[in-house]
Motif scaffolding. Sequence first.
Motif, mmCIF file in Angstrom:
data_model
loop_
_atom_site.group_PDB
_atom_site.id
_atom_site.type_symbol
_atom_site.label_atom_id
_atom_site.label_comp_id
_atom_site.label_asym_id
_atom_site.label_seq_id
_atom_site.Cartn_x
_atom_site.Cartn_y
_atom_site.Cartn_z
ATOM 1 N N GLU A 63 0.834 -1.204 0.000
ATOM 2 C CA GLU A 63 0.000 0.000 0.000
ATOM 3 C C GLU A 63 0.869 1.255 0.000
ATOM 4 O OE1 GLU A 63 -2.678 -0.194 3.307
ATOM 5 O OE2 GLU A 63 -3.637 -2.018 2.578
ATOM 6 N N ASP A 66 2.374 1.793 -3.377
ATOM 7 C CA ASP A 66 1.416 2.379 -4.317
ATOM 8 C C ASP A 66 1.239 3.876 -4.063
ATOM 9 O OD1 ASP A 66 1.048 -0.076 -5.526
ATOM 10 O OD2 ASP A 66 -0.808 -0.541 -4.430
ATOM 11 N N VAL A 67 1.161 4.253 -2.791
ATOM 12 C CA VAL A 67 1.028 5.678 -2.453
ATOM 13 C C VAL A 67 2.256 6.443 -2.935
ATOM 14 C CG1 VAL A 67 0.971 7.304 -0.514
ATOM 15 C CG2 VAL A 67 -0.547 5.335 -0.521
ATOM 16 N N LYS A 68 3.442 5.851 -2.735
ATOM 17 C CA LYS A 68 4.675 6.493 -3.187
ATOM 18 C C LYS A 68 4.665 6.671 -4.700
ATOM 19 C CE LYS A 68 9.602 5.810 -3.571
ATOM 20 N NZ LYS A 68 10.474 4.790 -4.040
ATOM 21 N N GLN A 69 4.221 5.643 -5.437
ATOM 22 C CA GLN A 69 4.153 5.739 -6.898
ATOM 23 C C GLN A 69 3.190 6.858 -7.312
ATOM 24 O OE1 GLN A 69 6.657 4.378 -8.079
ATOM 25 N NE2 GLN A 69 6.063 2.508 -9.103
ATOM 26 N N ASN A 70 2.041 6.929 -6.646
ATOM 27 C CA ASN A 70 1.069 7.982 -6.972
ATOM 28 C C ASN A 70 1.640 9.368 -6.688
ATOM 29 O OD1 ASN A 70 -0.850 6.145 -7.831
ATOM 30 N ND2 ASN A 70 -1.840 6.026 -5.841
ATOM 31 N N LEU A 71 2.334 9.504 -5.559
ATOM 32 C CA LEU A 71 2.931 10.803 -5.225
ATOM 33 C C LEU A 71 4.019 11.189 -6.221
ATOM 34 C CD1 LEU A 71 3.154 10.554 -1.343
ATOM 35 C CD2 LEU A 71 1.639 12.022 -2.672
ATOM 36 N N GLU A 72 4.833 10.222 -6.607
ATOM 37 C CA GLU A 72 5.873 10.518 -7.598
ATOM 38 C C GLU A 72 5.254 10.926 -8.933
ATOM 39 O OE1 GLU A 72 8.294 7.011 -7.653
ATOM 40 O OE2 GLU A 72 9.521 7.690 -5.970
ATOM 41 N N HIS A 73 4.149 10.285 -9.310
ATOM 42 C CA HIS A 73 3.466 10.650 -10.551
ATOM 43 C C HIS A 73 2.884 12.062 -10.433
ATOM 44 C CE1 HIS A 73 1.318 10.106 -14.291
ATOM 45 N NE2 HIS A 73 0.189 10.439 -13.693
ATOM 46 N N ASP A 74 2.282 12.377 -9.281
ATOM 47 C CA ASP A 74 1.750 13.725 -9.070
ATOM 48 C C ASP A 74 2.858 14.775 -9.124
ATOM 49 O OD1 ASP A 74 -0.773 12.698 -8.808
ATOM 50 O OD2 ASP A 74 -0.843 12.847 -6.618
#
Length: 124
Positions: A63, A66-74
């Motif tokens: 989890e 996934d949050v880290k990936q979303n933050l990096e994408h943002d």
Amino acid sequence: SINSKKNPLSLAKARLAMRSKLPEGEACLDQPYIALLEEVGQLQESMDKLQLGLEQAQGTYMELFDVKQNLEHDIFLKSTSISIDRTKCLPLRAEFPFHLWCGCNKCKSCRTSLYCRTHVCKKV
């Protein structure tokens, strides 16, 4: 920690298997047999708890990943937006400000400021 419990558990299970092969006269529910059963139960319960904790930790890790990936994408999207803003929008904004003035000869202050302060002609 789970691996450290495997050897004692296999040893206790081997002892139980050896006791189960005893002749009927010697195979009884005595105190050592009961202690051996309790030891196997405790070791198995301990391993089950450790396995459950490991699975929960791995779930939490996934989890967080996934949050880290979303933050990096943002962050990538925002940095791209800032880059576009700096290279394409900022030069356009540098040509501003708009000088709002009425165009008459009575309002001389409105030609030098951003807006007509005197409003002599009442057009702006």
